[in-house]
Each structure stands twice: as structure tokens, then as C-alpha cells.
Design an enzyme around this catalytic site. Structure first.
Site, mmCIF file in Angstrom:
data_model
loop_
_atom_site.group_PDB
_atom_site.id
_atom_site.type_symbol
_atom_site.label_atom_id
_atom_site.label_comp_id
_atom_site.label_asym_id
_atom_site.label_seq_id
_atom_site.Cartn_x
_atom_site.Cartn_y
_atom_site.Cartn_z
ATOM 1 N N GLY A 9 0.833 -1.193 0.000
ATOM 2 C CA GLY A 9 0.000 0.000 0.000
ATOM 3 C C GLY A 9 0.862 1.235 0.000
ATOM 4 N N GLY A 10 0.215 2.397 -0.101
ATOM 5 C CA GLY A 10 0.969 3.636 -0.080
ATOM 6 C C GLY A 10 1.647 3.864 1.255
ATOM 7 N N MET A 11 1.294 3.105 2.263
ATOM 8 C CA MET A 11 1.852 3.319 3.595
ATOM 9 C C MET A 11 2.575 2.083 4.096
ATOM 10 S SD MET A 11 -1.195 5.507 5.337
ATOM 11 C CE MET A 11 -1.932 6.880 4.474
ATOM 12 N N GLY A 12 3.156 1.301 3.215
ATOM 13 C CA GLY A 12 3.935 0.162 3.648
ATOM 14 C C GLY A 12 3.419 -1.149 3.079
ATOM 15 N N LYS A 48 0.700 -4.217 8.811
ATOM 16 C CA LYS A 48 1.284 -3.278 7.873
ATOM 17 C C LYS A 48 2.592 -2.799 8.452
ATOM 18 C CE LYS A 48 -1.174 -0.655 5.319
ATOM 19 N NZ LYS A 48 -2.081 0.357 4.731
ATOM 20 N N ASP A 76 -7.301 10.245 2.251
ATOM 21 C CA ASP A 76 -6.779 9.440 1.142
ATOM 22 C C ASP A 76 -7.822 8.424 0.681
ATOM 23 O OD1 ASP A 76 -4.902 8.716 -0.749
ATOM 24 O OD2 ASP A 76 -3.879 7.287 0.559
#
Length: 895
Positions: free
Chosen positions: A21-24, A41, A134
Site C-alpha cells: 500500500g501507499g503506507m507500507g 502493515k 486518502d
């Protein structure tokens, strides 16, 4: 050591990689302690190695862990093992929307439940002060059983941190963009859902989520990303400049859904849909009503035009504040009858008029700050403004052939139509003061004045005659005038306040509302359209009836009515009309859980109507600094505040504990309690000068009283009582020595009597003056009363000697509406007033000069019921938020 299936991270056994994902990176894992499957995550190194950002991320995760909603993927915790911090998340089965959309558009009957659940998740978070930041297809999963889970809620803020904080970059504009390098697909996926303010790098709030929601819903229905481009710059440029492709929506998209999408995708955040809860209501099912709410909420005595004229008449008679309406009510007529919401504007949309073919609606809106007449196609499309004048205009009426629209405008007077009516019955129903009736082509073009001093025009069926209401002779009557111009003719001439005429389809009759000054109810009456006979009263249910409109056949009259004197929620009704008179069949159309009014009908079983929503809350103004502090924010009425002599406790009236009653609130500590007994309906409270008791207006089934209640006791001492039929008692005010109470009574002849009563109940008349006068307040020396007066013009401020004599105008040379005067005990030359219902000011008794204290330009907010603090440094008042939208009943079964 990199993660891989079979490896343990603390007590979590890694099972499989789910994606990046955009965060890991996200992995499926088994919690070996609790024997459950979870998602973990893993945070990237730039977060894990920065103590400040990691600490901020932990705090945000703790906040989000308290967000408990079935459509929000849960955060179980943030943990660390082997020096690696990671999030523990709910494992959600199913595919995300980005995967589903690869297959093409989502059918309407599938898309709407998904969108509604997303809206519910956003609503829950927004109410807790959490913004997603987001929202995109990849962050929404749909489980195999159709349940929606929104992922990564609020983590964008934690990820990017606050602008300028420590070493954290300002990533509020695009959290995913900032952490994906050159991964173009991911970058474009995020940029495409940014709001314009987000794309510009400006601070974001819940309105950015609403934009993203609109972009996501549009994509679900069309199967195409709304804003696309080859590069990030191209996508952001599209977000900032490109008009959405409204033609790409499926032909079956309901008009109400098209309106909702347009409201969500307004580039100006101030014009955007103000709350995602409105989207949730609209998505309950376009064309079908939301189930009635479990509990009604609030509305104030203050009105907007005739939307709540019923409420004002009730307040005039009993000082009662209504409850705030919630969702659209379930119609009671016919199993095939459905409700559609037509407008989703942030302000007031009211007074609908359907074109004869039922394809268009003309209505009043304050979207542009002033009142305008807008015309909107019911099949979908942008509304257009009718006359394009800068002066206020309202109260549209289609001609029988659909070619012209009549309306009221203040353009030639340089004035402003009264959009908010006060407690004066005279001003409740005479909304056209300073206005004239104009006629304009429905397709657009210049308007022509038909008649001066008129309001609420109504065409005869042949288009030759116009009925209207006018106060040109000093009282509100029903008149007619040839539609091509000519000499007006008065049809009613009595002391009743006659309002809102409506021509029958055959032109033989005009129905209108009528209120006798001092009475506690408004009725419907009919008069022959040619003025050849007397008026006749129609028996209708409830205490107040307003906004009558005929069915196309002329056999039925539709109207709005409240059921009782102590109720300003109104239902839509219809009454079978017979020219011979006699008992009439009456049917109720809506449940009355809202304020429904202004029915407008067309052929084909369509009925448009307005629905009002009001929110009054208490505020405190620091006079020296101009700072305003909001004291209450509830789903209940909070009105008429007054601070105790010791400066500690506010008294006000509210329905927060059930029926309307007197309450107190500790100014600093926030503790509130009900002062009056639960079975006592009370309004307009005022502290005694010694702080030991409170005077207020008590309303009972048969009478209205001024009573005094000692603090700490439920015993009431009655000071004055009048039967309801004698008119309303208004706002008791203590004399400076605490020995007497002054109040006013408006009589049936349109004159006002000022009275002073001692605590033993002995009452004397001070004076009786022409016009409607209210809110008498004592001078500091006890020798005079200041009050608002309405007499052939705007409300003005006058002074009256307590020992008798003629009143004196002190707001001389001021043509603005001044109301709700309160004399300052600490500043004998200063009187607190409300200016044009919008702002607070002080009025000099000696010079008449007005000095502003507040400046509110928001057309949806109004100031009400101000009072001084004992030391004169603070002002307490209620701020009333006013919102109205239009609804449509379709497939209305014929009686």
C-alpha cells in the site's frame, strides 16, 4: 531480515503477502496468542527511524483505535518486534474497489449500497474529528456478503504529520503520492481523488473527503476515473480545471443522485456539500424516503420566509420553540408514492413551483447570498437563475402555459425582502414589504413589473388575472390585477392578516391563509375569484394552516398544518373542496416528523414541497475583543440565554430533557440541569436581579402566564395570566429593583398593551400603542422601557415612560431592521439590538447611532435573543442555523 511466509514477527506468524500500500507492505498473519487472522502493515524506514514521526503515528493510531463502526476496518494496535514497528489491522476478506472497477461500471443497485456504507463510515469518523485524507478505490473493500470496509482511516494525517512539525514533510496534499516515488499507477490513483484544495497543498478538512467521495461514486457509476492524465501534473491540472463529464453517467441515474454528485464535486469548498451525512440520507435510496427518525431534533421560533410561518404564529401566541427536523418523512398516501430530494444546497431552498408539465421546478434560493429565483429540470441538470438581478427576488409562480414566471422582487426599492420573520404576526405573513410583483419569460429574459407592493403571486387558469397578497393599505389583504397590467382590486378587507393566495384551476375561487391578530391559530378561507361574494372559512386540522395549493382537478386543496398549538413541526395535508361548503374530507400526506410546507402540484401526480431544518445554539461575545465563543452544540433547542447576576450560570429554554422547558448551564463548568418541572412548558426566562428566582412564560392548554420560580424549588408563583384567545404574553423583564415585571400583549386589533405587574399579581396598564411591539426592557433607572415596534415599516426601537406618556422613536434615521433591544445596566446610553436579523450592535439612546459588535455575512445563520452580562462586558445570544431543501412526491395517488 525481510519478511516472508513462515517467519514470526513477535507473536504474529506471517502467512502471505497481501500487497504494497501507499503506507507500507501489508501481510496476512496469525495472532498466535488470540488465534485470529489479522493484517499487519510494516512501516517504512523513514517513519520507523524518525522518533518524532513514530511518536505522532502512535498517537494517531491510538485515536483511530477508538473509531468503532461496522464499515471501518479496525486498528487493533501498533506494535514493535525486532526493532520493526508495524500496525495490526482487521483482516478484511474480499476485493477492493480498484479491483472491482477493472471489470467496468458497477450497476446502480449495487453501487448505491456501497456508497451509502462509505458515507456512513465517513460520517462516523467526521463526527469524531477524524478525516480520511486518502479515500480512493484501493482503500475500500467489499466483502463477499456485500459489507463495505473503509481502510487506512485517518492514517494519512499520522503518516505525513502536521505541516512544519519536526522533520516531517508537509504531505497533507497527497500522502500516497509522497511515499510512492515514481510508481505512476499508484501516484495517479491518489492524485485523481484529491480535492482542489488538497492538490494546491492547502490545509484539508472533512470537505476533502466529500470531494473524494464524489469522485469515487462517479467512477463507480461510469467505470472510468473522473480525472485522468499521463502524468501527475496532468491529473492535478484536471482536478483543478476540468469540468466532470456529467454525460458519462448512466441514463438511469436519478436526478437527485446527479444533484448530489454536483454538490460533492464543487471546487469551492464553501459551496460543496457541507456534511457527508446529507449524502447518506440522499443515498438511502433515490426516489424512496428514508425511514422516519427515531427521535426528532430541533428548530427555533425564528422563521425563514413562509417555510415556517406556522412556527412563528405559534411562537407569537405561546413563545414555543420547535424541534429540528431530520430525514424526509414516509408518505402516508399510496404504496407507490415515493419521495425524491431535489436540492442539496448549503443554504435555503424553499417555495417550489412546478411547471404545468411537471418537468421543471422554480424555487427560491439564497445560494448566491441574496434571494434568487432558480429554475431546475427535474430530469437532472444545473439550475439557472431567472432574472439575474442583484436585488432579492422570491416566490415564483408559473403561468398556466408554462411560458412565464411571476415572482416578487425588491429591485426597485433598493431594499431587501424579509427572509426572516420575527414573532410579530404582522411580519410573519407580510413577507413582501418593499417588494413588487414581476413577470419574466421562463426561458430567460428581462422581467417586467406588474404591480407594486405585492407578494406571493398566483395565476388564474386562463392566465389573465394575478392574485397576490399586499399590505398597501396598512394591512395584509388579498388583491387581484390583470396579468397584462391594470388597476389592482382588493378582495378582502378586514382586520385579519390574509396571506398566500392560490387561484383554483377554474378561476372561480381563491384560497388563502388568514390569521386574526391575537388569535392562536391560522385558518384557510376561500373567496370568489371575481370578488362577487363573501369569504368562507374551511375547517382544517391543527392550529396553523398555510401555503394552500390546488390540485389540477380543483377538487382538492393541499396545505401545510401543525397539529397543535405547541407543535411547529408541520405535515402536508389535503382537503376535499366543495363549492357548496359543508363537512370536508381531510387526509394527511406526511407524518409530521419534519417541517414540511409549501406544496406545489402539477399534472401527473407530482407534488413538490419545502422542508426546513433549524439549529439554534448559545454563544458568548466578548464586547472588547469581538471574540465569539460557542457554548452549546446539541441536537436540541438552546435559546433565550440570560446570565445570572453573579456571572456564573446561564438560564435558557431548551428541549434537551424532553418537552420545552427552562434549563441552566454553568458558564465555565458546562454543568446543565432542568430548572422547571418536566410537566411545565416554559420559554423566555430572565434572572431576577438578586439571582434567587427566574421569571418566564408558561404555556398551558388554555392560557399563557408570566410565572416566577425560586431557584431550588418547583413552586411557581403566577404573576399574570391570559387566555390564549386574548393574544400572547411576551418576554417578562424584571425592573432594576426586582419588585416588578414588565411585559407586552398584542391584541386582536393590532395594538400592543404594555403592562407592569408586581409579585403579588397586581397588574397595571402602562400604555396601549398602535402596531406590534415586543421585548420591553427597563432602563437602568427604572423610569423607561425600550422596545421593538413594527408600524408601517421596518422594526424600529422606541422608548416609553413607565409612568405613562407617548413613546419616542430613538432609532431615527435608520431604515434597517432593529429588534430585540436590551438596555445596558452599566452603560445607560447603550441599548443592545439585533440588526437585520444578522448582527449584534449597540444603539445610542441619545443620538440614535448604531455601533456594530459582530459581522456575519453567512446567509444561513441568524442572530437571536441577545442579552447583556451583568457587568456589560459580554453578550449572550443564540445563533440560528437555517437550512432548507426541496423534495418531490411522485406517483401521488389520486384521491
Amino acid at each position: 531480515m525481510p519478511l516472508e511466509p513462515g517467519r514470526s514477527l513477535g507473536h504474529y506468524q506471517i502467512v502471505a503477502r497481501l500487497g504494497a500500500g501507499g503506507m507500507g507492505e501489508v501481510w496476512r498473519a496469525t495472532d498466535t496468542r488470540l488465534s485470529r487472522d489479522v493484517a499487519i502493515k510494516v512501516l517504512p524506514k523513514d517513519v520507523a527511524s524518525d522518533p518524532d514521526r513514530l511518536a505522532r503515528f502512535r498517537r494517531e493510531a491510538q485515536l483511530l483505535a477508538a473509531l468503532n463502526h461496522p464499515s471501518v476496518a479496525a486498528i487493533h494496535g501498533i506494535e514493535e518486534a525486532e526493532g520493526q514497528p508495524f500496525l495490526v489491522l482487521e483482516l478484511v476478506p474480499g476485493e477492493d474497489l480498484s479491483e472491482r472497477l477493472k471489470q467496468g461500471p458497477i450497476p446502480l443497485d449495487e453501487a448505491l449500497p456501497i456508497a451509502r456504507q462509505i458515507a456512513e463510515a465517513l460520517e462516523e469518523a467526521h463526527e469524531r474529528g477524524i478525516v480520511h485524507r486518502d479515500l480512493k478505490p484501493a482503500n475500500v473493500k467489499v466483502t463477499p456478503d456485500g459489507k463495505v470496509k473503509v481502510l487506512d482511516f485517518g492514517l494519512a494525517k499520522a503518516w505525513g504529520g502536521e505541516p512544519g512539525a519536526g522533520s516531517a514533510p508537509d504531505l497533507s496534499a497527497s500522502p500516497t503520492l509522497a511515499h510512492t516515488g515514481t510508481a505512476a499507477g499508484v501516484i495517479l490513483g491518489t492524485a485523481a481523488y484529491m480535492s482542489p484544495e488538497q492538490a494546491r497543498g492547502k490545509p484539508v478538512d472533512k470537505r476533502s473527503d466529500i470531494w473524494a467521495f464524489g469522485a469515487l461514486l462517479h467512477e463507480m457509476l461510469t467505470g472510468r476515473q473522473l480525472f485522468a492524465g499521463e502524468t501527475v501534473s496532468d491529473v492535478l491540472a484536471a482536478v483543478l480545471t476540468r469540468e466532470p463529464d456529467w454525460g458519462a453517467l448512466p441514463a438511469a441515474t436519478p436526478a437527485s443522485l446527479r444533484v448530489l454528485l454536483r454538490r460533492c464535486l464543487e471546487r469551492d469548498p464553501k459551496q460543496r456539500l457541507r456534511d457527508i451525512g446529507e449524502a447518506r440520507v440522499a443515498l438511502q435510496a433515490p426516489g424512496r424516503p428514508e425511514p422516519p427518525p427515531r427521535a426528532a431534533t430541533k428548530a427555533p421560533v425564528r422563521l425563514v420566509a413562509v417555510l415556517a410561518a406556522a412556527a412563528a404564529a405559534l411562537a407569537f401566541a405561546a413563545g414555543y420553540a420547535a424541534r429540528r427536523p431530520a430525514a424526509a418523512p414516509q408518505p402516508l398516501v399510496g404504496s407507490s408514492t415515493v419521495v425524491r430530494q431535489l436540492t442539496f444546497e448549503p443554504g435555503l431552498e424553499s417555495e417550489p413551483s412546478l411547471s404545468p408539465d411537471g418537468n421543471y421546478v422554480a424555487y427560491t434560493t439564497n445560494e448566491r447570498g441574496s434571494l434568487d429565483v432558480a429554475v431546475m429540470p427535474l430530469a437532472g441538470g444545473e439550475p439557472r437563475f431567472l432574472a439575474g438581478s442583484s436585488a432579492d427576488e422570491a416566490q415564483a409562480a408559473w403561468s398556466p402555459d408554462g411560458s412565464r414566471i411571476a415572482f416578487t422582487s425588491a429591485r426597485d426599492h433598493g431594499g431587501r425582502l424579509s427572509t426572516v420573520a420575527g414573532l410579530s404576526a404582522q411580519s410573519v405573513f407580510v413577507q413582501g414589504k418593499g417588494g413588487d410583483v414581476f413577470i419574466a419569460p421562463a426561458a430567460g429574459g428581462p422581467a417586467v413589473k406588474l404591480v407594486e407592493h405585492g407578494a406571493y403571486p398566483s395565476w388564474s387558469r386562463d392566465g389573465r388575472t394575478m392574485a397576490f397578497q399586499s399590505d398597501r393599505n396598512g394591512q395584509s389583504d388579498i388583491w387581484t390585477v390583470p396579468a397584462e397590467g391594470g388597476e389592482p382590486r382588493r378582495l378582502t378587507d378586514d382586520r385579519d392578516i390574509d396571506y398566500q393566495p392560490s387561484f383554483s384551476p377554474d378561476g372561480k375561487w381563491i384560497v388563502f391563509g388568514s390569521l386574526l391578530p391575537g388569535e392562536s391559530r391560522a385558518r384557510l378561507r376561500v373567496v370568489p375569484g371575481d370578488g362577487s361574494g363573501p369569504t368562507r372559512e374551511l375547517r382544517v386540522p391543527g392550529a396553523i394552516a398555510l401555503a394552500p395549493a390546488w390540485s389540477p382537478s380543483g377538487d382538492w386543496i393541499y396545505f401545510a398544518a401543525s397539529q397543535s398549538l405547541n407543535e411547529s413541526r408541520s405535515s402536508l395535508w389535503r382537503l376535499a373542496f366543495s363549492s357548496e361548503g359543508g363537512a370536508a374530507r381531510v387526509e394527511r400526506l406526511t407524518l409530521g416528523e419534519t417541517i414540511d410546507t409549501e406544496p406545489a402540484l402539477s399534472a401527473g401526480g407530482r407534488l413538490a414541497y419545502g422542508r426546513a431544518l433549524y439549529s439554534p445554539d448559545l454563544h458568548e461575545l466578548d464586547v472588547a475583543s469581538g471574540t465569539v465563543r460557542q457554548l452549546t452544540s446539541t441536537s436540541c433547542v438552546e435559546d433565550f440565554p440570560h446570565l445570572s447576576p453573579d456571572g456564573r450560570t446561564l438560564v435558557f429554554y431548551s428541549d434537551r430533557s424532553g418537552g420545552i422547558g427552562i434549563h441552566t448551564l454553568e458558564r465555565d463548568g458546562g454543568t446543565w440541569q432542568r430548572l422547571s418541572s418536566p410537566d411545565v412548558e416554559g420559554t423566555m426566562p430572565r434572572w431576577a436581579p438578586d439571582g434567587r428566582s427566574v421569571a418566564f412564560v408558561r404555556s398551558a392548554p388554555g392560557d399563557v402566564s408570566i410565572v416566577v420560580q425560586p431557584v431550588g424549588s418547583l413552586t411557581l408563583r403566577t404573576v399574570a395570566t391570559l387566555p390564549r384567545s386574548s393574544g400572547g404574553l411576551q418576554a417578562p423583564e424584571w425592573s432594576p429593583d426586582g419588585r416588578s415585571l414588565a411585559f407586552t400583549q398584542v391584541g386582536g386589533d393590532g395594538r400592543t398593551t404594555f403592562r407592569v405587574a408586581d409579585l403579588a399579581g397586581t397588574t397595571r396598564d402602562v400604555a396601549t400603542v398602535p402596531g406590534v411591539s415586543m421585548f420591553a426592557s427597563w432602563s437602568p433607572d427604572g423610569g423607561r422601557l425600550v422596545f421593538q415596534r413594527e408600524l408601517n415599516g421596518p422594526r424600529q426601537i422606541w422608548v416609553l415612560p413607565v409612568e405613562g406618556g407617548e413613546p419616542t422613536l430613538i432609532s431615527r434615521g435608520n431604515e434597517r431592521e432593529l429588534s430585540h433591544p436590551q438596555w445596558s445596566a452599566r452603560h445607560p446610553d447603550r441599548v443592545l439590538v439585533v440588526v437585520d436579523h444578522k448582527n449584534l450592535a449597540t444603539l445610542s439612546v441619545s443620538t440614535g447611532a448604531v455601533t456594530p459588535l459582530t459581522r456575519y455575512d453567512d446567509s444561513t445563520r441568524y442572530v437571536d435573543y441577545p442579552s447583556w452580562s451583568p457587568d456589560g462586558t459580554k453578550v449572550y445570544f443564540s445563533m440560528v442555523r437555517i437550512v432548507g431543501d426541496l423534495f418531490l412526491l411522485e406517483n401521488l395517488e389520486r384521491p
